[in-house]
Design an enzyme around this catalytic site. Sequence first.
Site, mmCIF file in Angstrom:
data_model
loop_
_atom_site.group_PDB
_atom_site.id
_atom_site.type_symbol
_atom_site.label_atom_id
_atom_site.label_comp_id
_atom_site.label_asym_id
_atom_site.label_seq_id
_atom_site.Cartn_x
_atom_site.Cartn_y
_atom_site.Cartn_z
ATOM 1 N N CYS A 80 97.725 33.767 26.658
ATOM 2 C CA CYS A 80 97.168 32.559 27.282
ATOM 3 C C CYS A 80 97.922 32.146 28.551
ATOM 4 O O CYS A 80 97.688 32.701 29.608
ATOM 5 C CB CYS A 80 97.068 31.413 26.274
ATOM 6 S SG CYS A 80 96.032 30.091 26.932
ATOM 7 N N HIS A 121 93.723 34.012 22.265
ATOM 8 C CA HIS A 121 94.812 33.669 21.335
ATOM 9 C C HIS A 121 94.754 34.536 20.076
ATOM 10 O O HIS A 121 94.260 34.096 19.033
ATOM 11 C CB HIS A 121 94.721 32.186 20.936
ATOM 12 C CG HIS A 121 95.248 31.257 21.969
ATOM 13 N ND1 HIS A 121 96.576 30.855 22.016
ATOM 14 C CD2 HIS A 121 94.641 30.674 23.029
ATOM 15 C CE1 HIS A 121 96.752 30.053 23.052
ATOM 16 N NE2 HIS A 121 95.593 29.918 23.682
ATOM 17 N N GLU A 139 97.002 35.165 18.009
ATOM 18 C CA GLU A 139 97.790 34.584 16.894
ATOM 19 C C GLU A 139 96.933 33.654 16.026
ATOM 20 O O GLU A 139 97.301 33.380 14.883
ATOM 21 C CB GLU A 139 99.033 33.851 17.434
ATOM 22 C CG GLU A 139 98.817 32.442 17.966
ATOM 23 C CD GLU A 139 98.157 32.375 19.336
ATOM 24 O OE1 GLU A 139 97.815 33.441 19.886
ATOM 25 O OE2 GLU A 139 97.976 31.255 19.854
#
Length: 234
Positions: A104, A208, A210
């Site tokens: 990001c 993202h 994660e």
Amino acid sequence: MSSTADAKGDNPHRVRLNSAYIRALECAGLVPLIVPPLADPSGALSILAAVDGLVLTGGEDVDATIYGQDKHQESNAPNAARDATEIALVRAAREMRKPVLAICRGPQILNVALGGTLIQDIPSQVPGALEHNAVRDRAARVHGVRVEPGSLIARAMGETRLTVNSLHHQSVEKIAPGLKVTAVAPDGVIEGVESESPGWWVLAVQWHPEEMTDSPEPWDRGIFRAFATKLAGE
Ligand code: MN
């Protein structure tokens, strides 16, 4: 590994990081160490020397004056200590050939640290742009991405056409010397960046991963696995 943390306007002022990063890295077998924004960025270099790799995490917009632009009205207030600390970390990581996983804000600060520029506000600067700031559901796959076949991202994710989550209003504009674009959204927004420098492993994505480690698709877990494999020297 080390990963920089976000400093927000709390009272009292705090340094914090979304725990999704910690979980995703631990699930890949890594032990994260958080690097705070430092008043003296040179201190970051001794931390980097002690770890195997660098993770650049999401957060506020990079100060536009660093890449020679006036601040756009939609850009956040800059975090000077974080910008300086991460720029020092990126340049040191390149020097030391430490692998970098950037997420990001990560590809953005990476690009700025190496001499590139950013689109400061996609909705007002990219005609016909898709929705890239879909904050209602951090794990929703909201737009497509075309990944360069054979790139690190393609090999890590096992696919060249996928859909990703999207929680950003800025993106890489002019790519820095030594970096190359390896993933783009259908509207042309740059979604993935890698290194052209021999021996420097860099995997940078605008989405993202994660937040996607519980996804039925294995793609995003593959990103952390590829980073862990690289750090293990395999
Ligand atoms: Mn996006």
